[in-house]
Design an enzyme around this catalytic site. Structure first.
Site, PDB file in Angstrom:
ATOM      1  N   ASP A  18       0.974  -1.404   0.122  1.00  0.00           N
ATOM      2  CA  ASP A  18      -0.028   0.014  -0.035  1.00  0.00           C
ATOM      3  C   ASP A  18       0.936   1.436   0.022  1.00  0.00           C
ATOM      4  OD1 ASP A  18      -2.132   1.714   0.094  1.00  0.00           O
ATOM      5  OD2 ASP A  18      -3.071   0.902   1.989  1.00  0.00           O
ATOM      6  N   HIS A 211      -8.778  -1.660   8.785  1.00  0.00           N
ATOM      7  CA  HIS A 211      -7.735  -1.115   7.808  1.00  0.00           C
ATOM      8  C   HIS A 211      -7.921   0.559   7.664  1.00  0.00           C
ATOM      9  CE1 HIS A 211      -4.833  -0.638   4.206  1.00  0.00           C
ATOM     10  NE2 HIS A 211      -5.475   0.655   3.990  1.00  0.00           N
ATOM     11  N   CYS A 244      -4.557   5.821  -1.558  1.00  0.00           N
ATOM     12  CA  CYS A 244      -5.305   4.864  -2.657  1.00  0.00           C
ATOM     13  C   CYS A 244      -5.072   6.184  -3.784  1.00  0.00           C
ATOM     14  CB  CYS A 244      -6.721   4.807  -2.291  1.00  0.00           C
ATOM     15  SG  CYS A 244      -7.670   4.235  -3.639  1.00  0.00           S
TER      16      CYS A 244
END
Lengths: 314, 314
Positions: A18, A211, A244
């Site tokens: 990530d 998360h 993201c």
């Protein structure tokens, strides 16, 4: 696999996936391996080491199979990879991962932007991946990570019924577990407690990780709320790398160093040696010169008189 | 006065005192007044506006009496000042404050470094101040803020029995309430919940505010834990200004913007309009050009779809 055995909580380090996929610099394969080795040496028991996606889309992840080959040499560590679809799942399983995580977005708008699929198409993808897993690598654990579970930068509010229904559908389709992701940093502790309580009541041991992001500073408070709702697996990213790329403005995973400190200070055992975790941060920094690293514990240091749990790691 | 009446929690803004006394720049009196006006316009109901100490020691606070004179013109706002001793208390009361807060350190080492007094001497100071208050300004509310209640950068661990005993002694000596301060940023949520639960069980409505720092990133999680223990008054500092100049390395009050956002997002009413609070941050910035301002909400903004409580302030 995702429920901690020897300790009270399981910290699942997602930085190598990530974190690294969210920044423009590509870390070298050797530096990635050295960072993972440092994380393992600190006692981290689960690591999301890469993403099996098109290297055209995410060149930072082009060496995912090599990283898996390296990481699985460490015994006692669950090696995870993110896969967006069945093609990635097959590649990950052939590379030898122990666990795959498939992001399934609770927001239709985010799902289309991220993977160009509807909810129903994603549930069918889970089903196909689970069937492939049964044939190809039955020991592999599948997690459906429900992204934008607490709100979406594109759609705004996401109905809680939709989040729970999607989690339940993913587990019914063959996922071993379903966790909830605050992809966009919009969660608050009351919402986190409410949703995870409901998820656990619906799914029992198939309810997965929290998360959380720290976009608005609530990351640790949200982890605390999830813990109080019975969650025992927490995703975090060393130095807070990541976010993201398809949810604009949604940066900032919860910082592993700060999260481990919070739990250890509370007497909740993570199995992670904080001093060695800080050493792994140096390995990360060495592989990403000039990149901004986050976290409050690292500059402040452990408090005077703080006695960490004595962990004999490896 | 410290228990919120119209709303669910009371946010006590300490920036004009705790924040401004911790930085080397001195904000002008006009800018301080403009900042306080902005805070009041956002709905803040209690403000620690200054410190009645020697201007030789803290030149940033030399205009404390003028600031009080200005602030008490706002109706419905509790105007507080910090006083280190009876001399400061008398000056604060003569200036017209509604409430004084006296720091009483649970760590003997910190107490000597901060005010050169032992615990017993500080309790006697509380008693003398309470007697003076009864004679001079009986409507003034006295808070004893127990500093280093969760650990000390000089002494390390601080026994919880000492913290509670000191709080109880201060209230017995005439303080209306006693709160607990994580002066050094060493608290964790389990400890916060345990100590405030015990404080409230010992002192009932005389148990006061939670004053948390974000030194190691746990500020909001600690406020959440205090809330769960029944605390309803929270100190915070706009833009996270402040710390303690006598506890090395202990910087970073909880950021008001982030704390208000956490509570409001949870449906816990603060009475503070977030957009107007962000406007007050501009007034702060105008008075301190070049000073680092903290907080996660201000750069991220309110989440899409977030509907704040409609507050009609003033």
């Amino acid at each position: 696999m995702s429920s901690p055995s020897r300790f009270d909580v399981l910290i699942s380090e997602v930085g190598p996936r990530d974190g690294l996929q969210s920044i423009s610099t590509t870390m070298s394969t050797a530096h990635k391996c050295a960072w993972i080795d440092g994380l393992v040496a600190s006692g981290v028991q689960e690591i999301e080491v890469g993403s099996f996606v098109s290297p055209k889309l995410l060149p930072q992840m082009a060496d995912a199979a090599q990283i898996v080959t390296h990481a699985i040499q460490h015994s006692g560590v669950t090696v995870m990879a993110l896969v967006p679809n069945i093609k990635g799942a097959e590649a990950a399983m052939r590379a030898g991962v122990h666990k795959i995580t498939l992001p399934v977005s609770a927001s239709p708008a985010h799902s289309m932007a991220n993977v160009r699929k509807t909810h129903q198409q994603m549930v069918e993808e889970v089903r196909a991946i689970a069937q492939l897993r049964d044939d190809l690598a039955p020991q592999v654990h599948i997690e459906a990570g429900i992204s934008t579970a607490f709100g979406c930068t594109l759609q705004g509010l996401v109905p809680e019924d939709d989040v729970i229904a999607l989690s339940v559908a993913c587990v019914a389709a063959g996922a071993n577990e379903s966790g909830l992701s605050d992809t966009t940093g919009m969660a608050n502790p009351a919402q986190v407690k409410r949703l995870f309580t409901r998820l656990r009541s619906e799914l029992g041991d198939h309810a997965g990780a929290a998360h959380m992001h720290n976009t608005r500073g609530l990351g640790l408070a949200n982890c605390l709320a999830a813990y109080e709702a019975g969650v025992r697996t927490f995703d975090a990213s060393q130095a807070g790398l990541g976010g993201c790329p398809y949810a604009p403005g949604a940066s900032g995973n919860v910082v592993t160093e700060d999260l481990v400190f919070m739990f250890e200070a509370m007497g909740i055992r993570t199995g992670i040696d904080i001093e060695r975790l800080l050493a792994a941060r140096n390995a990360l920094a060495a592989g990403l010169p000039g990149e901004a690293l986050y976290g409050m514990l690292p500059p402040a240091g452990l408090p005077k008189g703080f006695v960490p749990h004595p962990y004999s790691t490896h």
